[in-house]
Design a protein around this motif. Structure first.
Motif, PDB file in Angstrom:
ATOM      1  N   LEU A 204       0.856  -1.179   0.000  1.00 11.66           N
ATOM      2  CA  LEU A 204       0.000   0.000   0.000  1.00 11.66           C
ATOM      3  C   LEU A 204       0.891   1.228   0.000  1.00 11.66           C
ATOM      4  CD1 LEU A 204      -2.956   1.097   0.242  1.00 11.66           C
ATOM      5  CD2 LEU A 204      -2.510   1.215   2.718  1.00 11.66           C
ATOM      6  N   ALA A 205       0.731   2.071  -1.003  1.00 13.16           N
ATOM      7  CA  ALA A 205       1.518   3.293  -1.106  1.00 13.16           C
ATOM      8  C   ALA A 205       0.619   4.494  -0.855  1.00 13.16           C
ATOM      9  CB  ALA A 205       2.159   3.409  -2.487  1.00 13.16           C
ATOM     10  N   ALA A 206       1.078   5.379   0.025  1.00 10.18           N
ATOM     11  CA  ALA A 206       0.423   6.662   0.256  1.00 10.18           C
ATOM     12  C   ALA A 206       1.022   7.650  -0.742  1.00 10.18           C
ATOM     13  CB  ALA A 206       0.680   7.116   1.688  1.00 10.18           C
ATOM     14  N   LEU A 207       0.155   8.384  -1.434  1.00  5.23           N
ATOM     15  CA  LEU A 207       0.604   9.296  -2.488  1.00  5.23           C
ATOM     16  C   LEU A 207       0.333  10.756  -2.133  1.00  5.23           C
ATOM     17  CD1 LEU A 207      -0.744   7.407  -5.649  1.00  5.23           C
ATOM     18  CD2 LEU A 207       1.387   7.034  -4.385  1.00  5.23           C
ATOM     19  N   ASP A 208       1.134  11.639  -2.727  1.00  2.00           N
ATOM     20  CA  ASP A 208       0.985  13.075  -2.498  1.00  2.00           C
ATOM     21  C   ASP A 208       0.111  13.758  -3.557  1.00  2.00           C
ATOM     22  OD1 ASP A 208       2.645  13.104  -4.732  1.00  2.00           O
ATOM     23  OD2 ASP A 208       4.290  14.173  -3.755  1.00  2.00           O
ATOM     24  N   VAL A 209      -0.644  12.973  -4.310  1.00  3.26           N
ATOM     25  CA  VAL A 209      -1.581  13.503  -5.303  1.00  3.26           C
ATOM     26  C   VAL A 209      -2.958  12.880  -5.053  1.00  3.26           C
ATOM     27  CG1 VAL A 209       0.125  13.983  -7.098  1.00  3.26           C
ATOM     28  CG2 VAL A 209      -0.922  11.719  -7.000  1.00  3.26           C
ATOM     29  N   PRO A 210      -4.046  13.598  -5.393  1.00  2.00           N
ATOM     30  CA  PRO A 210      -5.387  13.062  -5.129  1.00  2.00           C
ATOM     31  C   PRO A 210      -5.793  11.922  -6.057  1.00  2.00           C
ATOM     32  CG  PRO A 210      -5.539  15.261  -6.084  1.00  2.00           C
ATOM     33  CD  PRO A 210      -4.091  14.992  -5.856  1.00  2.00           C
ATOM     34  N   GLU A 211      -5.170  11.860  -7.246  1.00  2.00           N
ATOM     35  CA  GLU A 211      -5.500  10.754  -8.161  1.00  2.00           C
ATOM     36  C   GLU A 211      -4.407  10.583  -9.206  1.00  2.00           C
ATOM     37  OE1 GLU A 211      -8.247  12.647 -11.687  1.00  2.00           O
ATOM     38  OE2 GLU A 211      -9.263  11.981  -9.863  1.00  2.00           O
ATOM     39  N   LEU A 212      -4.387   9.365  -9.754  1.00  2.00           N
ATOM     40  CA  LEU A 212      -3.507   9.065 -10.886  1.00  2.00           C
ATOM     41  C   LEU A 212      -4.377   9.028 -12.125  1.00  2.00           C
ATOM     42  CD1 LEU A 212      -1.356   6.150  -9.409  1.00  2.00           C
ATOM     43  CD2 LEU A 212      -0.678   8.549  -9.693  1.00  2.00           C
ATOM     44  N   LYS A 213      -3.934   9.654 -13.166  1.00  2.00           N
ATOM     45  CA  LYS A 213      -4.681   9.636 -14.428  1.00  2.00           C
ATOM     46  C   LYS A 213      -4.051   8.557 -15.306  1.00  2.00           C
ATOM     47  CE  LYS A 213      -6.173  14.397 -14.163  1.00  2.00           C
ATOM     48  NZ  LYS A 213      -7.120  14.133 -13.164  1.00  2.00           N
ATOM     49  N   LEU A 214      -4.753   7.439 -15.409  1.00  2.00           N
ATOM     50  CA  LEU A 214      -4.251   6.281 -16.160  1.00  2.00           C
ATOM     51  C   LEU A 214      -5.305   5.815 -17.151  1.00  2.00           C
ATOM     52  CD1 LEU A 214      -2.769   4.366 -13.115  1.00  2.00           C
ATOM     53  CD2 LEU A 214      -1.461   5.290 -15.009  1.00  2.00           C
ATOM     54  N   PRO A 215      -4.868   5.206 -18.264  1.00  2.00           N
ATOM     55  CA  PRO A 215      -5.852   4.644 -19.199  1.00  2.00           C
ATOM     56  C   PRO A 215      -6.591   3.473 -18.560  1.00  2.00           C
ATOM     57  CG  PRO A 215      -3.598   4.165 -19.923  1.00  2.00           C
ATOM     58  CD  PRO A 215      -3.491   5.043 -18.723  1.00  2.00           C
ATOM     59  N   ALA A 216      -7.789   3.216 -19.038  1.00  2.00           N
ATOM     60  CA  ALA A 216      -8.637   2.168 -18.465  1.00  2.00           C
ATOM     61  C   ALA A 216      -7.975   0.790 -18.466  1.00  2.00           C
ATOM     62  CB  ALA A 216      -9.961   2.107 -19.212  1.00  2.00           C
ATOM     63  N   LYS A 217      -7.139   0.518 -19.419  1.00  2.00           N
ATOM     64  CA  LYS A 217      -6.512  -0.808 -19.527  1.00  2.00           C
ATOM     65  C   LYS A 217      -5.075  -0.826 -19.003  1.00  2.00           C
ATOM     66  CE  LYS A 217      -9.979  -2.801 -21.655  1.00  2.00           C
ATOM     67  NZ  LYS A 217     -10.750  -3.868 -21.120  1.00  2.00           N
ATOM     68  N   ALA A 218      -4.728   0.108 -18.125  1.00  2.00           N
ATOM     69  CA  ALA A 218      -3.375   0.142 -17.565  1.00  2.00           C
ATOM     70  C   ALA A 218      -3.092  -1.155 -16.818  1.00  2.00           C
ATOM     71  CB  ALA A 218      -3.228   1.331 -16.629  1.00  2.00           C
ATOM     72  N   LYS A 219      -1.915  -1.692 -17.004  1.00  2.00           N
ATOM     73  CA  LYS A 219      -1.519  -2.928 -16.323  1.00  2.00           C
ATOM     74  C   LYS A 219      -1.052  -2.601 -14.909  1.00  2.00           C
ATOM     75  CE  LYS A 219      -0.345  -5.449 -20.450  1.00  2.00           C
ATOM     76  NZ  LYS A 219       0.585  -6.371 -21.068  1.00  2.00           N
ATOM     77  N   VAL A 220      -1.021  -3.623 -14.065  1.00  2.00           N
ATOM     78  CA  VAL A 220      -0.599  -3.450 -12.678  1.00  2.00           C
ATOM     79  C   VAL A 220       0.754  -2.748 -12.609  1.00  2.00           C
ATOM     80  CG1 VAL A 220       0.080  -4.658 -10.575  1.00  2.00           C
ATOM     81  CG2 VAL A 220      -1.967  -5.393 -11.808  1.00  2.00           C
ATOM     82  N   GLU A 221       1.706  -3.185 -13.421  1.00  2.00           N
ATOM     83  CA  GLU A 221       3.040  -2.576 -13.371  1.00  2.00           C
ATOM     84  C   GLU A 221       3.011  -1.108 -13.822  1.00  2.00           C
ATOM     85  OE1 GLU A 221       3.227  -5.369 -17.064  1.00  2.00           O
ATOM     86  OE2 GLU A 221       2.255  -5.370 -15.108  1.00  2.00           O
TER      87      GLU A 221
END
Length: 154
Positions: free
Chosen positions: A115-132
């Motif tokens: 579990l990683a705590a992030l300093d941004v409210p969200e990550l903008k990723l494509p719908a099919k982004a892989k786990v890595e």
């Protein structure tokens, strides 16, 4: 206090119950965390198995978990009404939790819940982004990390 991750379903280093495996109900286990860094705005959770015969096998990624949360309930694969959880595509090819299913007789595998705590409210990723891809996008924003390891053997 240190940022910690645990599960009411199993302890650190303990076996993951059959219910959470692909041989069982294949539902994600409940997870709880405490003492996140004060600058946390969101979380990312990644689960992988480094003991897989072909190298690390990725089972789950959940991202855009609100920074105000302190848990994911059992079966948290479809998001919550108050937020839109993103799910990375795992190595089974699915954008949801797929639990342990090591090869028969391959011995005990270790499943790392990070579990990683992030300093941004969200990550903008494509719908099919892989786990890595999810983890790669999260890395520059990590302000804290907690880990829980469960085991499974068939």
């Amino acid at each position: 206090m240190s940022f910690i991750l645990n599960s009411p379903a199993f302890g650190d280093g303990d076996p993951i119950p059959l219910k959470y495996s692909r041989d069982g109900d294949n539902v994600s286990p409940p997870l709880e965390w405490q003492y996140p860094p004060p600058t946390t705005q969101s979380y990312v959770l990644v689960v992988d198995d480094p003991d897989a015969p072909s190298g690390t096998f990725r089972h789950w990624a959940v991202y855009n978990i609100m920074g105000s949360r302190d848990r994911l309930p059992e079966g948290a694969t479809a998001g919550a009404k108050t937020e839109s959880l993103g799910h990375g595509v795992n190595d089974f090819g699915n954008a949801h939790w797929d639990g342990p299913q090591p090869p028969q007789g391959h011995g005990r595998h270790h499943y790392h819940f990070r579990l990683a705590a992030l300093d941004v409210p969200e990550l903008k990723l494509p719908a099919k982004a892989k786990v890595e891809d999810v983890w790669r996008a999260a890395r520059p924003h990590i302000v804290g990390e907690a880990e829980l390891v469960g085991t499974f053997e068939r």
